[in-house]
Enzyme design. Sequence first.
Site, mmCIF file in Angstrom:
data_model
loop_
_atom_site.group_PDB
_atom_site.id
_atom_site.type_symbol
_atom_site.label_atom_id
_atom_site.label_comp_id
_atom_site.label_asym_id
_atom_site.label_seq_id
_atom_site.Cartn_x
_atom_site.Cartn_y
_atom_site.Cartn_z
ATOM 1 N N GLY A 14 35.908 36.509 31.238
ATOM 2 C CA GLY A 14 34.824 35.616 30.808
ATOM 3 C C GLY A 14 35.263 34.229 30.377
ATOM 4 N N SER A 15 36.370 33.721 30.939
ATOM 5 C CA SER A 15 36.759 32.361 30.523
ATOM 6 C C SER A 15 35.797 31.315 31.102
ATOM 7 C CB SER A 15 38.207 32.060 30.910
ATOM 8 O OG SER A 15 38.341 31.908 32.296
ATOM 9 N N ARG A 67 23.158 50.051 45.616
ATOM 10 C CA ARG A 67 23.258 48.674 45.115
ATOM 11 C C ARG A 67 21.885 48.124 44.730
ATOM 12 N NH1 ARG A 67 28.326 46.370 45.982
ATOM 13 N NH2 ARG A 67 29.588 47.550 47.431
ATOM 14 N N HIS A 111 34.478 30.282 42.639
ATOM 15 C CA HIS A 111 35.565 31.000 43.324
ATOM 16 C C HIS A 111 36.827 30.138 43.259
ATOM 17 C CE1 HIS A 111 37.455 33.819 46.015
ATOM 18 N NE2 HIS A 111 37.880 32.797 46.724
HETATM 19 C C1 GAR Z 1 37.830 33.234 38.065
HETATM 20 O O1 GAR Z 1 39.041 32.697 38.525
HETATM 21 C C2 GAR Z 1 36.762 33.150 39.141
HETATM 22 O O2 GAR Z 1 36.851 31.996 39.913
HETATM 23 C C3 GAR Z 1 37.078 34.376 39.964
HETATM 24 O O3 GAR Z 1 37.364 35.367 39.015
HETATM 25 C C4 GAR Z 1 37.945 34.746 37.865
HETATM 26 C C5 GAR Z 1 37.172 35.204 36.653
HETATM 27 O O4 GAR Z 1 37.773 34.728 35.482
HETATM 28 N N1 GAR Z 1 35.983 34.738 40.819
HETATM 29 C C6 GAR Z 1 36.142 35.235 42.026
HETATM 30 O O5 GAR Z 1 37.231 35.495 42.505
HETATM 31 C C7 GAR Z 1 34.857 35.472 42.802
HETATM 32 N N2 GAR Z 1 35.159 35.865 44.124
HETATM 33 P P1 GAR Z 1 36.950 34.654 34.135
HETATM 34 O O6 GAR Z 1 36.337 36.047 33.920
HETATM 35 O O7 GAR Z 1 37.972 34.335 33.091
HETATM 36 O O8 GAR Z 1 35.910 33.599 34.293
#
Ligand code: GAR
Length: 216
Positions: A14-15, A67, A111
């Site tokens: 969740g950053s 889903r 992404h």
């Molecule tokens: C982030 O790097 C985001 O871009 C990626 O997952 C991570 C989540 O980090 N998303 C994907 O790869 C989507 N295909 P976070 O939970 O710290 O925000």
Amino acid sequence: MARLRLGVLISGRGSNLQALIEACQGLAFPAEVACVISNVRGVQGIERARAAGLPSVVVPHTGYPDRESFEADLTRVLYAHGADLVCNAGFMRILTASFFEEWPDRVINIHPSLLPAFPGLRTHERVLAAGCRFTGCTVHFSRPEVDAGPIIIQAAVPVRPDDTPDTLAERVLTEEHRIYPLAVRWLAEGRVHLEGGRVLVSGTEIPGGALVNPAG
Ligand code: GAR
């Protein structure tokens, strides 16, 4: 003016959620987090939502036969909190066409690559294996295909010869935290227009809303 209400979908750390929360704490920011939904129990993102005093709901995908029924519950929770825009922030479930019919052009995703290159998982590993000199991150309108859809904003990050997937992920993540709130701001300000499958952003000097960060 009413602020755009965000329903943030997460699966983990969740950053990016945190970056959105902090942006929304700015009094002049035109959006607010209406609710945080995780499909995984006990993740750090839920703690972040709680710490910020935001409504959070866990909807475990494992509890559904398919889903569509999982997504119907996501929609119920989103509507119950008055969400206008769905922001995927590290949400690691594929969403089907029926979810997008419910939320037409109202789902965005972040992404960690310069899409359409490197959709899917293990992005930084694949970028390094391909010998790319640049990578980056993308905020885009979501479509049923994984990590696909019209690009709202991108930031470029140079790849260094000694990068590992972890060092690269860290530098890309810094840019993610910068561009996600910016994309939300543009959307909330009504400056994002879809034309012929591409995004035009009014009021930016940057054609197409692309944002390159020469400083890396
Ligand atoms: C982030 O790097 C985001 O871009 C990626 O997952 C991570 C989540 O980090 N998303 C994907 O790869 C989507 N295909 P976070 O939970 O710290 O925000």
